[in-house]
Write an enzyme that holds these catalytic residues in place. Structure first.
Site, PDB file in Angstrom:
ATOM      1  N   HIS A 468      -2.573   5.931   1.226  1.00 11.23           N
ATOM      2  CA  HIS A 468      -2.475   4.642   1.297  1.00 11.23           C
ATOM      3  C   HIS A 468      -2.920   3.973  -0.306  1.00 11.23           C
ATOM      4  CE1 HIS A 468      -2.786   0.469   2.904  1.00 11.23           C
ATOM      5  NE2 HIS A 468      -3.483   0.305   1.778  1.00 11.23           N
ATOM      6  N   GLU A 469      -4.030   4.659  -0.528  1.00 10.18           N
ATOM      7  CA  GLU A 469      -4.713   4.144  -1.919  1.00 10.18           C
ATOM      8  C   GLU A 469      -3.813   4.568  -3.233  1.00 10.18           C
ATOM      9  OE1 GLU A 469      -6.451   1.566  -2.062  1.00 10.18           O
ATOM     10  OE2 GLU A 469      -7.318   1.921   0.119  1.00 10.18           O
ATOM     11  N   HIS A 472      -0.791   2.588  -3.657  1.00  7.23           N
ATOM     12  CA  HIS A 472      -1.353   1.458  -4.594  1.00  7.23           C
ATOM     13  C   HIS A 472      -1.107   1.843  -6.301  1.00  7.23           C
ATOM     14  CE1 HIS A 472      -1.995  -1.819  -1.810  1.00  7.23           C
ATOM     15  NE2 HIS A 472      -3.063  -1.217  -1.209  1.00  7.23           N
ATOM     16  N   HIS A 475       2.135   2.249  -7.729  1.00  5.88           N
ATOM     17  CA  HIS A 475       2.665   0.646  -8.040  1.00  5.88           C
ATOM     18  C   HIS A 475       1.929   0.462  -9.475  1.00  5.88           C
ATOM     19  CE1 HIS A 475       3.519  -3.481  -6.309  1.00  5.88           C
ATOM     20  NE2 HIS A 475       4.567  -3.184  -7.184  1.00  5.88           N
TER      21      HIS A 475
END
Length: 677
Positions: A468-469, A472, A475
């Protein structure tokens, strides 16, 4: 005396020179950088030439660069490597930053120049990104008080100053309460049921705290396994209740008044700015647009999910009654019996999975998936200064081996690190007037530490957290944008979770798991039957989890979408908000709000719904990958375009360009098992 924060960073990639920075450098650096930023703004407003995009909008974008750099270093470390002195500095500089922010946003001469450029935007022949930046700058002023009279501006300044202090104090209190509690166990029988890694960790924690026996803390790697496996029901209750009174006790760290004040001031601020509520103000700049849309979205999902959740809890209650004679299942029983029932239903336990998820392998797996999708590569380097020896640094290269980004990875709990997991940046990407700056990105987690005998082995939930991190982080690392304020994760808040939640999907795919899920002792790849069990169990307790998440989204909206002048009793208010989502008997003196850092410290106010909103997007997006092949180059290229565009295009337009249509909740409901596949 020279101040390293104010000098050019003569370091590899101009990375932060952490080892040279002392606590006493911060405040003078902030004061000097604020002055420099003010001078830059004054130069724009006093420019005798007519306002243009370049001399006003672009000049604004480039102003305050040094201040931004210092702020990123200080506040990132205040979350990941803080101490009493830093927390005191934060209390002193936050009002200065709030005041400066308002000096800029409420600067009438500056707004008049921006307005002049904005009013002639059709004739300026701007690129799409320039037009987007102009729109963002104009709204940034008009939405934050540029059109107010002097009295209202003064009131706004005071509110913003108070809010910055209150949210800071809120976070410091939660950290103190998390660090201050320990459950000391001296009878080995009280450890029954706990896996060996949790016992080993408890022993290590006891040694570090100079305590006898074993110590269980409120840090996730200690708290979660105890709630999941400890047979001693009384101790589970004790630990659960200790967690439930964080910052809700009669001591100096109580957050009740902070919550009441934050909510009250946010509402007042919104009304001064001409909005009905704080949620109306926030959501104007979100995909959802209005509180009504958010509430309809949450309540619609609740109607679909709650019957499933109630059925799951009934099954769990019957199971607990059958094996242990438990008459009334309580909240501190949920994780314990849910884990036992999961083992029975799927013949799958965390203990069986953990040996396949050594932290180093999972990290490499996250990298390898990115390499297969986007051609980027990661190389650990030791020439980058770190703020803690545990941090690992990587140089990230694009498919043509050009420098793309720095990546810092900080994985383990410490007393100076707040709980949870997050991605952040020490520098954003930009490319103005041919000056290319690539980003410096960081992921921060709180995973189980290695011990003398065992490496860090992750639970499956921790595996998805890392992915998940890292979603990010991608991105943040991939922007192909000109302006910093439109790069990476500078997108609408209910769009920001799409890349992170999308990346979690790879944790369930055999093709991806085989890249990194290897037994830490034998090197054996995770067996296909275990992969099948992971996939099969992925929607286990999904009704309960969905209702839990919706309850937090509804609590957020209860605070921020209502015309709240005062809250008399915080506990009664929270209880009323949770009424429609309760699945277990109420626990006396239990409070979520006083440690709900996402909305009172972390920027998610009126935005907690965005996790579920982004799940609709991520399930729909990943469905496309599954249709074409999860590593299909053309599909990956389309998603790369979505990531690299940052905030330069309206999110829905960006999504439709990728997917070919608007998102629908069908894929999410199917994945969650809330409709028949």
């Amino acid at each position: 005396m020279s101040n390293p924060l104010l000098e050019k960073f003569e370091t590899p990639f101009e990375s932060a020179p952490f080892s040279k920075i002392k606590n006493e450098d911060y405040k003078p650096a902030f004061i000097a950088a604020i002055k420099e930023a003010k001078d830059e703004v004054d130069a724009i407003t006093s420019n005798p030439e007519a306002p243009t995009f370049e001399n006003t909008i672009e000049a604004m974008e480039l102003s305050g660069e040094k201040l931004g750099r210092i702020s990123a270093i200080f506040f990132n470390l205040n979350s990941a490597e803080t101490n009493d002195e830093m927390q005191q500095i934060a209390q002193e500089v936050s009002p200065l930053l709030s005041e400066f922010g308002n000096d800029v946003r409420l600067n009438q001469a500056l707004f008049e120049r921006i307005k002049k450029v904005y009013n002639q935007k059709e004739q300026l022949n701007l690129t799409a990104e320039q037009a987007y930046l102009l729109d963002k700058k104009y709204k940034g002023f008009s939405r934050n008080g540029a059109n107010l009279n002097d009295e209202e501006k003064s009131k706004l300044r005071e509110i913003d100053k108070q809010l910055s202090m209150l949210s800071l104090q809120f976070g410091q209190n939660v950290l103190a309460e998390t660090n201050n509690y320990q459950l000391i166990i001296t009878d080995e029988n009280d450890l029954k049921g706990l896996p060996s890694y949790a016992i080993e960790q408890a022993k290590t924690d006891a040694e570090q705290k100079n305590s006898e026996g074993w110590v269980i803390t409120l840090q996730a790697p200690s708290y979660i396994p105890f709630m999941q496996y400890a047979e001693n029901r009384g101790l589970r209750e004790k630990l659960f209740k200790a967690n439930g009174v964080k910052a809700f006790q009669e001591n100096e760290f109580n957050n009740e008044e902070n919550v009441k004040q934050i909510v009250k001031l946010r509402h007042e601020r919104a009304q001064i700015l001409g909005y009905k509520t704080h949620a109306d103000y926030v959501l104007e700049e979100r995909m959802a647009k209005t509180p009504e849309t958010v509430l309809d979205f949450l309540n619609d999902l609740l109607v679909k999910a709650k019957p499933f959740a109630e059925k799951e809890i009934k099954e769990l209650s019957d199971f607990a009654q059958e094996i242990d004679g438990i008459d009334t299942l309580q909240r501190w029983d949920h994780a314990y019996y849910a884990e036992k029932l999961k083992q029975k239903k799927f013949n799958l336990s965390e203990e069986e999975l953990k040996p396949y998820f050594q932290l180093e392998n999972v990290t490499q797996g996250a990298f390898d998936v990115a390499t297969k999708l986007y051609g980027i590569t990661f190389k650990e380097i030791n020439t980058i200064d770190k703020y803690n020896d545990e941090v690992i640094t990587y140089e990230v290269l694009d498919k043509d081996e050009n420098f793309l980004s720095l990546l810092y990875a900080d994985f383990f709990p410490r007393a100076g690190k707040r709980p949870g997991a997050w991605m952040t940046s020490f520098r954003e990407a930009s490319n103005v007037n041919g000056v290319t700056k690539r980003p410096h990105i960081s992921i921060v987690c709180n995973f189980t530490k290695p011990t003398k005998d065992t490496p860090s082995l992750l639970t499956f939930q921790e595996v998805t957290t890392l992915f998940h991190e890292f979603g990010h982080a991608l991105h943040g690392m991939l922007p192909n944008t000109v302006y910093e304020s439109l790069a990476g994760t500078n997108v609408y808040w209910d769009f920001v979770e799409l890349p992170s939640q999308f990346y979690e999907n790879f944790c369930y795919e055999p093709e991806a798991l085989k890249l990194f899920a290897k037994h830490y002792k034998t090197g054996e790849i995770i067996p296909q039957e275990l992969i099948e069990k992971v996939k099969e169990s992925s929607s286990y307790m999904e009704g309960y989890q969905t209702v839990r998440q919706l309850s937090l989204g509804l609590l957020d909206m209860a605070y921020h979408a209502n015309n709240l002048k005062e809250i008399d009793n915080l506990q009664a208010f929270e209880k009323e908000s949770f009424k429609a989502t309760e699945l277990y008997p109420e626990v006396e003196n239990n409070m979520t709000s006083t440690s709900f850092s996402h909305i009172f410290q972390g920027g998610y106010s009126s935005g907690y719904y965005s996790y579920k909103w982004a799940e609709v997007l991520d399930a729909d997006a990943f469905e496309f990958f599954k249709e074409t092949g999860i590593f299909n180059p053309e599909t990956a290229q389309k998603f790369h375009k979505l990531l690299s565009s940052g905030g330069t295009v309206e999110p829905m337009e960006l999504y439709e360009n990728f997917r070919g249509h608007k998102p629908t909740p069908d894929a999410l409901l199917k994945r969650a098992g809330l409709v028949k596949a």
